[in-house]
Design a protein around this motif. Structure first.
Motif, PDB file in Angstrom:
ATOM      1  N   THR A 212       0.858  -1.189   0.000  1.00  0.00           N
ATOM      2  CA  THR A 212       0.000   0.000   0.000  1.00  0.00           C
ATOM      3  C   THR A 212       0.889   1.230   0.000  1.00  0.00           C
ATOM      4  O   THR A 212       1.843   1.326   0.782  1.00  0.00           O
ATOM      5  N   CYS A 213       0.541   2.170  -0.884  1.00  0.00           N
ATOM      6  CA  CYS A 213       1.251   3.443  -0.955  1.00  0.00           C
ATOM      7  C   CYS A 213       0.230   4.559  -0.790  1.00  0.00           C
ATOM      8  O   CYS A 213      -0.875   4.484  -1.331  1.00  0.00           O
ATOM      9  N   THR A 214       0.617   5.575  -0.041  1.00  0.00           N
ATOM     10  CA  THR A 214      -0.195   6.782   0.074  1.00  0.00           C
ATOM     11  C   THR A 214       0.664   7.910  -0.493  1.00  0.00           C
ATOM     12  O   THR A 214       1.855   7.998  -0.166  1.00  0.00           O
ATOM     13  N   ALA A 215       0.068   8.737  -1.366  1.00  0.00           N
ATOM     14  CA  ALA A 215       0.879   9.729  -2.082  1.00  0.00           C
ATOM     15  C   ALA A 215       0.185  11.082  -2.163  1.00  0.00           C
ATOM     16  O   ALA A 215      -1.047  11.180  -2.123  1.00  0.00           O
ATOM     17  N   HIS A 216       1.030  12.096  -2.325  1.00  0.00           N
ATOM     18  CA  HIS A 216       0.547  13.454  -2.583  1.00  0.00           C
ATOM     19  C   HIS A 216       0.358  13.598  -4.089  1.00  0.00           C
ATOM     20  O   HIS A 216       1.201  13.185  -4.873  1.00  0.00           O
ATOM     21  N   VAL A 217      -0.782  14.173  -4.479  1.00  0.00           N
ATOM     22  CA  VAL A 217      -1.089  14.301  -5.908  1.00  0.00           C
ATOM     23  C   VAL A 217      -0.525  15.614  -6.448  1.00  0.00           C
ATOM     24  O   VAL A 217      -0.975  16.697  -6.088  1.00  0.00           O
ATOM     25  N   ASP A 218       0.495  15.438  -7.271  1.00  0.00           N
ATOM     26  CA  ASP A 218       1.128  16.563  -7.945  1.00  0.00           C
ATOM     27  C   ASP A 218       1.385  16.044  -9.353  1.00  0.00           C
ATOM     28  O   ASP A 218       2.108  15.059  -9.522  1.00  0.00           O
ATOM     29  N   PHE A 219       0.772  16.658 -10.347  1.00  0.00           N
ATOM     30  CA  PHE A 219       0.793  16.041 -11.681  1.00  0.00           C
ATOM     31  C   PHE A 219       2.147  16.144 -12.381  1.00  0.00           C
ATOM     32  O   PHE A 219       2.335  15.579 -13.446  1.00  0.00           O
ATOM     33  N   GLU A 220       3.112  16.855 -11.768  1.00  0.00           N
ATOM     34  CA  GLU A 220       4.474  16.818 -12.317  1.00  0.00           C
ATOM     35  C   GLU A 220       5.297  15.692 -11.681  1.00  0.00           C
ATOM     36  O   GLU A 220       6.027  15.001 -12.349  1.00  0.00           O
ATOM     37  N   LYS A 221       5.133  15.552 -10.353  1.00  0.00           N
ATOM     38  CA  LYS A 221       6.091  14.694  -9.633  1.00  0.00           C
ATOM     39  C   LYS A 221       5.459  13.476  -8.950  1.00  0.00           C
ATOM     40  O   LYS A 221       6.151  12.768  -8.227  1.00  0.00           O
ATOM     41  N   LEU A 222       4.178  13.241  -9.123  1.00  0.00           N
ATOM     42  CA  LEU A 222       3.507  12.167  -8.385  1.00  0.00           C
ATOM     43  C   LEU A 222       4.271  10.847  -8.488  1.00  0.00           C
ATOM     44  O   LEU A 222       4.598  10.395  -9.583  1.00  0.00           O
ATOM     45  N   ASN A 223       4.565  10.250  -7.341  1.00  0.00           N
ATOM     46  CA  ASN A 223       5.203   8.926  -7.321  1.00  0.00           C
ATOM     47  C   ASN A 223       4.743   8.189  -6.067  1.00  0.00           C
ATOM     48  O   ASN A 223       4.111   8.777  -5.197  1.00  0.00           O
ATOM     49  N   PHE A 224       5.064   6.898  -6.022  1.00  0.00           N
ATOM     50  CA  PHE A 224       4.656   6.088  -4.877  1.00  0.00           C
ATOM     51  C   PHE A 224       5.841   5.749  -3.974  1.00  0.00           C
ATOM     52  O   PHE A 224       5.860   4.724  -3.311  1.00  0.00           O
ATOM     53  N   LYS A 225       6.842   6.615  -3.968  1.00  0.00           N
ATOM     54  CA  LYS A 225       7.986   6.400  -3.070  1.00  0.00           C
ATOM     55  C   LYS A 225       7.556   6.669  -1.631  1.00  0.00           C
ATOM     56  O   LYS A 225       6.527   7.278  -1.374  1.00  0.00           O
ATOM     57  N   ARG A 226       8.418   6.253  -0.706  1.00  0.00           N
ATOM     58  CA  ARG A 226       8.088   6.430   0.707  1.00  0.00           C
ATOM     59  C   ARG A 226       8.238   7.887   1.170  1.00  0.00           C
ATOM     60  O   ARG A 226       7.562   8.314   2.083  1.00  0.00           O
ATOM     61  N   GLU A 227       9.144   8.637   0.551  1.00  0.00           N
ATOM     62  CA  GLU A 227       9.277  10.051   0.927  1.00  0.00           C
ATOM     63  C   GLU A 227       8.194  10.815   0.186  1.00  0.00           C
ATOM     64  O   GLU A 227       8.191  10.835  -1.052  1.00  0.00           O
ATOM     65  N   GLU A 322     -12.254  12.735   6.735  1.00  0.00           N
ATOM     66  CA  GLU A 322     -11.125  13.602   6.357  1.00  0.00           C
ATOM     67  C   GLU A 322     -10.233  12.884   5.348  1.00  0.00           C
ATOM     68  O   GLU A 322     -10.286  13.136   4.156  1.00  0.00           O
ATOM     69  N   PHE A 323      -9.426  11.941   5.856  1.00  0.00           N
ATOM     70  CA  PHE A 323      -8.522  11.168   4.988  1.00  0.00           C
ATOM     71  C   PHE A 323      -7.931  10.029   5.800  1.00  0.00           C
ATOM     72  O   PHE A 323      -8.126   9.956   7.022  1.00  0.00           O
ATOM     73  N   GLY A 324      -7.219   9.152   5.135  1.00  0.00           N
ATOM     74  CA  GLY A 324      -6.527   8.059   5.816  1.00  0.00           C
ATOM     75  C   GLY A 324      -5.170   7.842   5.173  1.00  0.00           C
ATOM     76  O   GLY A 324      -4.977   8.158   3.996  1.00  0.00           O
ATOM     77  N   VAL A 325      -4.247   7.304   5.962  1.00  0.00           N
ATOM     78  CA  VAL A 325      -2.912   6.965   5.461  1.00  0.00           C
ATOM     79  C   VAL A 325      -2.604   5.531   5.879  1.00  0.00           C
ATOM     80  O   VAL A 325      -2.767   5.177   7.048  1.00  0.00           O
ATOM     81  N   ARG A 326      -2.178   4.709   4.921  1.00  0.00           N
ATOM     82  CA  ARG A 326      -1.662   3.372   5.238  1.00  0.00           C
ATOM     83  C   ARG A 326      -0.380   3.199   4.434  1.00  0.00           C
ATOM     84  O   ARG A 326      -0.315   3.605   3.263  1.00  0.00           O
ATOM     85  N   ILE A 327       0.625   2.607   5.062  1.00  0.00           N
ATOM     86  CA  ILE A 327       1.884   2.323   4.377  1.00  0.00           C
ATOM     87  C   ILE A 327       2.206   0.854   4.632  1.00  0.00           C
ATOM     88  O   ILE A 327       2.317   0.433   5.788  1.00  0.00           O
ATOM     89  N   GLU A 328       2.321   0.101   3.551  1.00  0.00           N
ATOM     90  CA  GLU A 328       2.450  -1.361   3.690  1.00  0.00           C
ATOM     91  C   GLU A 328       3.556  -1.902   2.808  1.00  0.00           C
ATOM     92  O   GLU A 328       3.650  -1.582   1.630  1.00  0.00           O
ATOM     93  N   ASP A 329       4.389  -2.730   3.411  1.00  0.00           N
ATOM     94  CA  ASP A 329       5.349  -3.544   2.666  1.00  0.00           C
ATOM     95  C   ASP A 329       5.216  -4.982   3.122  1.00  0.00           C
ATOM     96  O   ASP A 329       4.849  -5.247   4.270  1.00  0.00           O
ATOM     97  N   THR A 330       5.564  -5.911   2.221  1.00  0.00           N
ATOM     98  CA  THR A 330       5.648  -7.319   2.597  1.00  0.00           C
ATOM     99  C   THR A 330       7.108  -7.614   2.898  1.00  0.00           C
ATOM    100  O   THR A 330       7.994  -7.238   2.124  1.00  0.00           O
ATOM    101  N   ILE A 331       7.352  -8.239   4.036  1.00  0.00           N
ATOM    102  CA  ILE A 331       8.735  -8.526   4.440  1.00  0.00           C
ATOM    103  C   ILE A 331       8.936 -10.030   4.637  1.00  0.00           C
ATOM    104  O   ILE A 331       7.972 -10.778   4.845  1.00  0.00           O
ATOM    105  N   VAL A 332      10.200 -10.443   4.552  1.00  0.00           N
ATOM    106  CA  VAL A 332      10.557 -11.825   4.892  1.00  0.00           C
ATOM    107  C   VAL A 332      11.556 -11.763   6.050  1.00  0.00           C
ATOM    108  O   VAL A 332      12.415 -10.875   6.084  1.00  0.00           O
ATOM    109  N   MET A 333      11.429 -12.660   6.994  1.00  0.00           N
ATOM    110  CA  MET A 333      12.398 -12.730   8.102  1.00  0.00           C
ATOM    111  C   MET A 333      13.607 -13.529   7.624  1.00  0.00           C
ATOM    112  O   MET A 333      13.485 -14.731   7.351  1.00  0.00           O
ATOM    113  N   GLN A 334      14.728 -12.843   7.461  1.00  0.00           N
ATOM    114  CA  GLN A 334      15.961 -13.524   7.024  1.00  0.00           C
ATOM    115  C   GLN A 334      17.129 -13.079   7.882  1.00  0.00           C
ATOM    116  O   GLN A 334      17.267 -11.890   8.191  1.00  0.00           O
TER     117      GLN A 334
END
Length: 341
Positions: A212-227, A322-334
């Motif tokens: 899951t990615c939560t992002a700011h909508v900017d039509f020049e720079k929109l991306n799904f990075k964590r920052e 108002e809004f919601g934020v979720r940030i999700e990654d799948t991890i493996v224990m190694q």
């Protein structure tokens, strides 16, 4: 466990490398049987490994005959597998003792093999490709499109135009719709400086990815990075808390911890910031052939986390209307620690 019966597609796929939506799988000691109907028997005979394919018009009847012939006394089953009617048909006039062991297949699959981890990693990489393609689409053509259409585009981009199956129906939610953890798409339109939440995954050889990615909508720079840099100060504040909670769990999760200790790693950060009551679900769930598997990372689970377990870490804060934020990654224990797939 020598004798068991299965109806769940993914559980059966795990046993013999093939499955379909009308099958009964029976393991009797070293022998296994894949009972299906004529619609699937040709494919089954080509793909099923380590089991004998039996074609039948009446699966339960055939299963009962097989059990009677084998003189087996006890059979393990998962109560979640059978409808009430099919269970009643199975046990009536049978001398076999059926023992209910809920989720026994999930528990058997909870430690992933090297090959399974490779498949899950590949699924995650394909998922990331899908997110990048969706971000590119949103930058070019997303302005003023509604959630329903963007949901369709998410499906198209994640599946790479239908090449891959999706892990689940994607979630695409703008602003106040993102406050519903499993939002359904509406006719709400996407505008500059909105917040957009996308939860999606893709399958590789039936193994699921989930992100899951939560992002700011900017039509020049929109991306799904964590920052993410939001124009709206409250969006930014909540986003930063959720990211801090997620990274805290990824950095500190260790083999040997209880699942509830990992849940606490996200929950405590959110609670400390004063938003605990807005984190309405658990921290995560196992991922494999099914999108939700063991282990479940919640505040009640005493399950000990082991090497090669795969699960999500997905804290969220949901502010109704108002809004919601979720940030999700799948991890493996190694090597004792969490590695993002």
């Amino acid at each position: 466990m020598h004798n068991y019966i299965l109806k769940d597609e993914n559980a059966i796929y795990y046993e013999c490398g093939y499955s379909c939506d009308n099958v009964i799988f029976i393991q009797l000691g070293k022998e296994a049987f894949f009972i299906t109907d004529a619609r699937y028997s040709i494919e089954a005979k080509q793909h099923v490994k380590n089991a004998q394919v039996i074609e039948s018009k009446t699966l339960i009847k055939t299963a009962k005959e097989l059990l009677k012939k084998s003189k087996v006394k006890k059979m393990v089953f998962d109560g979640n597998d059978f409808s009430y009617d099919s269970y009643q048909a199975l046990v009536s006039h049978s001398s076999v003792k059926f023992i209910n062991k809920p989720h026994f297949s999930h528990l058997k699959r909870v430690i992933k093999t090297t090959q399974e981890i490779d498949y899950l990693k590949k699924a995650s990489q394909l998922g990331q490709k899908g997110f990048n393609a969706l971000a590119k689409y949103l930058r070019k053509n997303g302005f003023d499109e509604n959630e329903k259409f963007l949901h369709f585009k998410a499906t198209e981009k994640m599946s790479q135009q239908g090449v891959y199956d999706l892990s689940f129906d994607p979630i695409v939610a703008i602003n106040e719709n993102a406050a519903k953890p499993h939002a359904l798409p509406t006719s709400k339109r996407l505008n500059k400086d909105d917040l957009i939440l996308v939860d999606a995954g893709v399958k590789f050889k039936r193994y699921c990815s989930d992100r899951t990615c939560t992002a700011h909508v900017d039509f020049e720079k929109l991306n799904f990075k964590r920052e993410q840099t939001f124009k709206n100060k409250k969006h930014q504040k909540i986003y930063d808390i959720v990211l801090k909670a997620q990274l805290n769990a990824i950095e500190k999760a260790r083999v040997g911890m209880k699942a509830k200790d990992i849940d606490a790693l996200t929950r405590n950060v959110i609670a400390k910031a004063g938003y605990e009551k807005y984190f309405v679900h658990s921290t995560g769930h196992g991922v494999g052939l099914d999108i939700h598997e063991h282990p479940y990372i919640n505040s009640k689970s005493d399950v000990i986390i082991e090497e090669n377990m795969v699960f999500t870490i997905e804290p969220g804060i949901y502010l109704p209307n108002e809004f919601g934020v979720r940030i999700e990654d799948t991890i493996v224990m190694q090597n004792g620690k969490a590695v993002i797939l």
